[in-house]
Design a protein around this motif. Structure first.
Motif, PDB file in Angstrom:
ATOM      1  N   ASN A  91     150.106  18.375 -21.926  1.00 16.76           N
ATOM      2  CA  ASN A  91     149.102  18.554 -22.974  1.00 16.76           C
ATOM      3  C   ASN A  91     149.310  19.891 -23.676  1.00 16.76           C
ATOM      4  O   ASN A  91     148.996  20.951 -23.125  1.00 16.76           O
ATOM      5  CB  ASN A  91     147.692  18.519 -22.371  1.00 16.76           C
ATOM      6  N   SER A 112     142.494  16.961 -23.963  1.00 14.70           N
ATOM      7  CA  SER A 112     143.304  17.128 -22.748  1.00 14.70           C
ATOM      8  C   SER A 112     142.857  16.160 -21.664  1.00 14.70           C
ATOM      9  O   SER A 112     143.687  15.550 -20.975  1.00 14.70           O
ATOM     10  CB  SER A 112     143.202  18.572 -22.243  1.00 14.70           C
ATOM     11  N   LEU A 172     144.965  13.167 -19.941  1.00 11.47           N
ATOM     12  CA  LEU A 172     145.107  13.263 -18.480  1.00 11.47           C
ATOM     13  C   LEU A 172     144.686  11.963 -17.798  1.00 11.47           C
ATOM     14  O   LEU A 172     145.408  11.422 -16.962  1.00 11.47           O
ATOM     15  CB  LEU A 172     144.279  14.440 -17.968  1.00 11.47           C
ATOM     16  N   ASN A 182     148.655  20.719 -18.029  1.00 14.60           N
ATOM     17  CA  ASN A 182     147.721  21.039 -19.098  1.00 14.60           C
ATOM     18  C   ASN A 182     147.960  22.467 -19.584  1.00 14.60           C
ATOM     19  O   ASN A 182     148.538  23.289 -18.872  1.00 14.60           O
ATOM     20  CB  ASN A 182     146.277  20.899 -18.620  1.00 14.60           C
ATOM     21  N   THR A 183     147.469  22.762 -20.782  1.00 14.81           N
ATOM     22  CA  THR A 183     147.630  24.101 -21.349  1.00 14.81           C
ATOM     23  C   THR A 183     146.271  24.736 -21.571  1.00 14.81           C
ATOM     24  O   THR A 183     145.472  24.245 -22.371  1.00 14.81           O
ATOM     25  CB  THR A 183     148.394  24.051 -22.684  1.00 14.81           C
ATOM     26  N   LYS A 197     139.221  26.385 -23.317  1.00 13.47           N
ATOM     27  CA  LYS A 197     140.337  26.646 -22.413  1.00 13.47           C
ATOM     28  C   LYS A 197     139.858  26.932 -20.987  1.00 13.47           C
ATOM     29  O   LYS A 197     140.558  26.605 -20.017  1.00 13.47           O
ATOM     30  CB  LYS A 197     141.177  27.809 -22.947  1.00 13.47           C
ATOM     31  N   VAL A 201     139.554  23.583 -19.515  1.00  9.50           N
ATOM     32  CA  VAL A 201     140.845  23.036 -19.093  1.00  9.50           C
ATOM     33  C   VAL A 201     141.247  23.614 -17.739  1.00  9.50           C
ATOM     34  O   VAL A 201     141.668  22.890 -16.831  1.00  9.50           O
ATOM     35  CB  VAL A 201     141.929  23.322 -20.153  1.00  9.50           C
ATOM     36  N   THR A 213     141.421  21.716 -13.410  1.00 15.44           N
ATOM     37  CA  THR A 213     142.710  21.617 -12.723  1.00 15.44           C
ATOM     38  C   THR A 213     142.598  21.217 -11.261  1.00 15.44           C
ATOM     39  O   THR A 213     143.216  20.233 -10.821  1.00 15.44           O
ATOM     40  CB  THR A 213     143.476  22.952 -12.844  1.00 15.44           C
ATOM     41  N   VAL A 242     148.638  17.952 -10.631  1.00 22.14           N
ATOM     42  CA  VAL A 242     148.068  18.499 -11.863  1.00 22.14           C
ATOM     43  C   VAL A 242     148.173  20.019 -11.806  1.00 22.14           C
ATOM     44  O   VAL A 242     147.687  20.644 -10.860  1.00 22.14           O
ATOM     45  CB  VAL A 242     146.593  18.092 -12.050  1.00 22.14           C
ATOM     46  N   THR A 264     148.077  23.636 -14.473  1.00 20.95           N
ATOM     47  CA  THR A 264     147.754  24.175 -15.800  1.00 20.95           C
ATOM     48  C   THR A 264     148.516  25.468 -16.043  1.00 20.95           C
ATOM     49  O   THR A 264     148.653  26.287 -15.138  1.00 20.95           O
ATOM     50  CB  THR A 264     146.239  24.425 -15.924  1.00 20.95           C
ATOM     51  N   THR A 281     146.359  27.125 -11.756  1.00 18.01           N
ATOM     52  CA  THR A 281     146.544  27.601 -13.120  1.00 18.01           C
ATOM     53  C   THR A 281     147.454  28.818 -13.086  1.00 18.01           C
ATOM     54  O   THR A 281     147.141  29.809 -12.418  1.00 18.01           O
ATOM     55  CB  THR A 281     145.204  27.971 -13.780  1.00 18.01           C
TER      56      THR A 281
END
Length: 253
Positions: A83, A116, A120, A143-144, A163, A166, A170, A184, A186, A241
């Protein structure tokens, strides 16, 4: 996870982080399906071998499902979803013209966070249908987020909130999808030299680069792409992350 011979879905793939990631994955032998908005796809130039751009809005279920169906129809096995699609408008909670526009806040959360999550959840559904590898793994979703999730600056209230969401998804997503063998992870980039930065003067760009402890420059999209490759291949990275920021901690402004 082995990248070569698999299919990857990359959002925001017409430029910036998404374009660099799509190219890097294709160079490693993946068949890449890149998603972006109609205008972005139409404006994109020739794509590297192995990259196909598809027009879709990440916030809408139908377009993402159509892209995933295209992957299945092509006989490819989706093993990786990245993403990268996102927007970053600036507005303060209370500015000279009044309070933050509610529609703008909603739009930023819709694109960055809901978009996102939409990709996902649908990519996970597709990955869950694949045969697991020897370690029981079926896929990886990257993910970003952004370091603004942790140190949002003045004017970044909507972007930071999106963000942070997001980043906050995670671990829970990794735990939810563990039973299917889907990881998953990030990435939280610092300041990356993407088309979003093109509107800034060289003076502003130099000032931003000077604030990075080391290396004293903006990050390159290719560095983000290399990190995605590493995450895909490092099977014990999950639910985390990762900051990619040159040790930068953002000041208030």
């Amino acid at each position: 996870m082995e990248i070569a011979g698999t299919a990857a879905l990359v959002t925001g793939a017409a430029s910036g982080l998404g374009a660099a990631t799509a190219a890097a994955l294709a160079a490693r032998g993946a068949t890449v399906y890149g998603l972006d908005l109609d205008k972005a796809v139409a404006a994109a130039g020739p794509q590297p071998d192995g990259v196909t751009l598809l027009a879709a809005d990440v916030t809408e279920e139908a377009g993402v499902r159509e892209a995933l169906a295209r992957i299945g129809d092509d006989g490819a096995e989706l093993r990786l979803a990245v993403n990268c699609a996102g927007i970053a408008p600036s507005a303060r909670v209370l500015g000279r013209s009044g309070p933050h526009d509610l529609d703008l806040f909603h739009t930023v959360l819709k694109v960055n966070l809901l978009g996102s999550f939409n990709v996902l959840r649908l990519a996970a559904e597709a990955m869950a249908q694949q045969e697991p590898d020897a370690d029981g793994q079926r896929g990886v979703i990257v993910n970003t987020a952004s370091i603004a999730a942790f140190e949002g600056q003045v004017g970044q209230i909507a972007y930071s909130a999106s963000k942070a969401g997001v980043a906050g998804m995670t671990l829970t997503a990794a735990r939810d999808l563990a039973q299917f063998g889907i990881r998953v992870v990030t990435v939280a980039p610092g300041i990356v030299d993407t088309p979003m930065m093109a509107g800034f003067s060289e003076e502003v760009r130099s000032g931003l680069a000077a604030g990075v402890p080391f290396p004293k420059r903006l990050a390159r999209p290719e560095e983000y792409a290399r990190l995605v490759l590493m995450i895909a291949e490092h099977d014990y990275l999950n639910g985390e992350t990762l900051r990619m920021d040159g040790a930068l901690r953002m000041a208030p402004r």
